[in-house]
Design a protein around this motif. Structure first.
Motif, PDB file in Angstrom:
ATOM      1  N   THR A  52       0.934  -1.126   0.002  1.00 33.63           N
ATOM      2  CA  THR A  52      -0.099   0.006  -0.152  1.00 33.63           C
ATOM      3  C   THR A  52       0.882   1.358  -0.093  1.00 33.63           C
ATOM      4  OG1 THR A  52      -1.706  -0.991   1.037  1.00 33.63           O
ATOM      5  CG2 THR A  52      -1.845   1.288   1.282  1.00 33.63           C
ATOM      6  N   LEU A  53       1.707   1.274   0.820  1.00 30.86           N
ATOM      7  CA  LEU A  53       2.887   2.512   1.040  1.00 30.86           C
ATOM      8  C   LEU A  53       3.355   2.547  -0.436  1.00 30.86           C
ATOM      9  CD1 LEU A  53       4.064   4.670   2.401  1.00 30.86           C
ATOM     10  CD2 LEU A  53       5.843   3.095   3.144  1.00 30.86           C
ATOM     11  N   PHE A  88      -8.281  -2.678  -7.900  1.00 26.67           N
ATOM     12  CA  PHE A  88      -7.384  -3.699  -8.813  1.00 26.67           C
ATOM     13  C   PHE A  88      -5.892  -3.109  -8.956  1.00 26.67           C
ATOM     14  CE2 PHE A  88     -11.652  -4.179  -9.811  1.00 26.67           C
ATOM     15  CZ  PHE A  88     -11.949  -5.547  -9.660  1.00 26.67           C
ATOM     16  N   SER A  89      -5.425  -2.347  -8.000  1.00 26.65           N
ATOM     17  CA  SER A  89      -4.121  -1.888  -7.988  1.00 26.65           C
ATOM     18  C   SER A  89      -2.963  -2.708  -7.671  1.00 26.65           C
ATOM     19  CB  SER A  89      -3.937  -0.650  -6.983  1.00 26.65           C
ATOM     20  OG  SER A  89      -4.199  -1.242  -5.454  1.00 26.65           O
ATOM     21  N   TRP A  90      -3.558  -3.820  -7.408  1.00 26.98           N
ATOM     22  CA  TRP A  90      -2.711  -5.113  -7.133  1.00 26.98           C
ATOM     23  C   TRP A  90      -2.079  -5.764  -8.457  1.00 26.98           C
ATOM     24  CZ3 TRP A  90      -4.470  -9.852  -8.768  1.00 26.98           C
ATOM     25  CH2 TRP A  90      -5.702  -9.788  -9.097  1.00 26.98           C
ATOM     26  N   LEU A  91      -3.018  -5.537  -9.656  1.00 25.77           N
ATOM     27  CA  LEU A  91      -2.562  -6.322 -10.844  1.00 25.77           C
ATOM     28  C   LEU A  91      -1.250  -5.787 -11.472  1.00 25.77           C
ATOM     29  CD1 LEU A  91      -6.064  -5.758 -12.553  1.00 25.77           C
ATOM     30  CD2 LEU A  91      -4.972  -7.734 -11.605  1.00 25.77           C
ATOM     31  N   PRO A  92      -0.598  -7.089 -12.007  1.00 28.98           N
ATOM     32  CA  PRO A  92       0.752  -6.487 -12.391  1.00 28.98           C
ATOM     33  C   PRO A  92       0.558  -5.543 -13.614  1.00 28.98           C
ATOM     34  CG  PRO A  92       0.425  -8.955 -12.067  1.00 28.98           C
ATOM     35  CD  PRO A  92      -0.779  -8.551 -11.852  1.00 28.98           C
ATOM     36  N   SER A 112      -8.574   6.946  -2.494  1.00 26.89           N
ATOM     37  CA  SER A 112      -7.729   6.142  -3.091  1.00 26.89           C
ATOM     38  C   SER A 112      -6.894   5.329  -2.396  1.00 26.89           C
ATOM     39  CB  SER A 112      -6.628   7.150  -3.899  1.00 26.89           C
ATOM     40  OG  SER A 112      -7.543   8.205  -4.848  1.00 26.89           O
ATOM     41  N   PHE A 113      -6.644   5.851  -1.105  1.00 22.74           N
ATOM     42  CA  PHE A 113      -6.002   5.114   0.039  1.00 22.74           C
ATOM     43  C   PHE A 113      -6.608   4.014   0.444  1.00 22.74           C
ATOM     44  CE2 PHE A 113      -5.599   4.400   4.537  1.00 22.74           C
ATOM     45  CZ  PHE A 113      -4.482   4.070   4.821  1.00 22.74           C
ATOM     46  N   LEU A 114      -8.106   4.090   0.623  1.00 20.52           N
ATOM     47  CA  LEU A 114      -8.944   3.104   1.445  1.00 20.52           C
ATOM     48  C   LEU A 114      -9.049   1.975   0.302  1.00 20.52           C
ATOM     49  CD1 LEU A 114     -11.346   5.247   3.286  1.00 20.52           C
ATOM     50  CD2 LEU A 114      -9.584   3.845   4.249  1.00 20.52           C
ATOM     51  N   LEU A 115      -9.388   2.619  -1.111  1.00 15.57           N
ATOM     52  CA  LEU A 115      -9.481   1.480  -2.200  1.00 15.57           C
ATOM     53  C   LEU A 115      -8.263   0.697  -2.401  1.00 15.57           C
ATOM     54  CD1 LEU A 115     -11.738   3.515  -4.375  1.00 15.57           C
ATOM     55  CD2 LEU A 115     -12.378   1.739  -3.126  1.00 15.57           C
ATOM     56  N   ILE A 116      -7.115   1.456  -2.435  1.00  9.06           N
ATOM     57  CA  ILE A 116      -5.849   0.720  -2.586  1.00  9.06           C
ATOM     58  C   ILE A 116      -5.529  -0.459  -1.303  1.00  9.06           C
ATOM     59  CG2 ILE A 116      -3.336   0.934  -2.542  1.00  9.06           C
ATOM     60  CD1 ILE A 116      -4.133   3.609  -4.187  1.00  9.06           C
ATOM     61  N   LEU A 117      -5.814   0.060  -0.103  1.00  5.65           N
ATOM     62  CA  LEU A 117      -5.490  -0.660   0.863  1.00  5.65           C
ATOM     63  C   LEU A 117      -6.427  -2.182   0.798  1.00  5.65           C
ATOM     64  CD1 LEU A 117      -4.176  -0.986   3.741  1.00  5.65           C
ATOM     65  CD2 LEU A 117      -6.200   0.035   4.642  1.00  5.65           C
TER      66      LEU A 117
END
Length: 136
Positions: A52-53, A88-92, A112-117
């Motif tokens: 997340t960071l 879906f920020s975790w997608l390659p 953004s922070f909450l959705l990414i987390l």
């Protein structure tokens, strides 16, 4: 490897892999699920925090890019679906672009922070569950 050294390595790997630099933390999470079975939640939380960071650093980099009203093809999904895309920020490959684009588009930081987390946490939770199934 001590548990503390492992956690720092995991955090650093997860952070780097979530910026525009190449990397991956999945193998370290799987290793942690196998080696440190009494600390599974800590492994998931540390990986989530680092990842997340890293994504927030990428978001910040996007904020530094002047926001001109020109269209960028890589932002089409983000523009079409809005901040929810950050789940879906975790997608390659494309995940880093979502974070960079969210910063560039000046999408609210806290949303953004909450959705990414949330997206990153669910990703590592699923990876941990699959790892446990494989090793049990």
């Amino acid at each position: 490897m001590s548990f503390t050294a492992y956690l720092w390595t995991l955090f650093t790997s997860a952070l780097i892999s979530s910026t525009v630099l190449p990397g991956g933390s999945e193998a370290l999470v799987v290793f942690g699920m196998h080696e440190f079975q009494t600390h599974l939640w800590i492994v998931v939380f540390v990986a989530t925090a680092g990842n997340t960071l890293g994504a927030l650093i990428t978001y910040g980099m996007g904020r530094l890019i002047p926001n001109k009203k020109q269209e960028a093809r890589s932002l089409e999904l983000l523009k079409k679906y809005g901040p929810i895309t950050l789940l879906f920020s975790w997608l390659p490959i494309v995940g880093d672009g979502f974070c960079l684009g969210a910063g560039w588009m000046r999408i609210n930081f806290w949303r953004s922070f909450l959705l990414i987390l949330l997206g990153k946490f669910v990703r590592y939770l699923v990876l941990a569950a699959v790892s446990l199934h494989i090793f049990s």
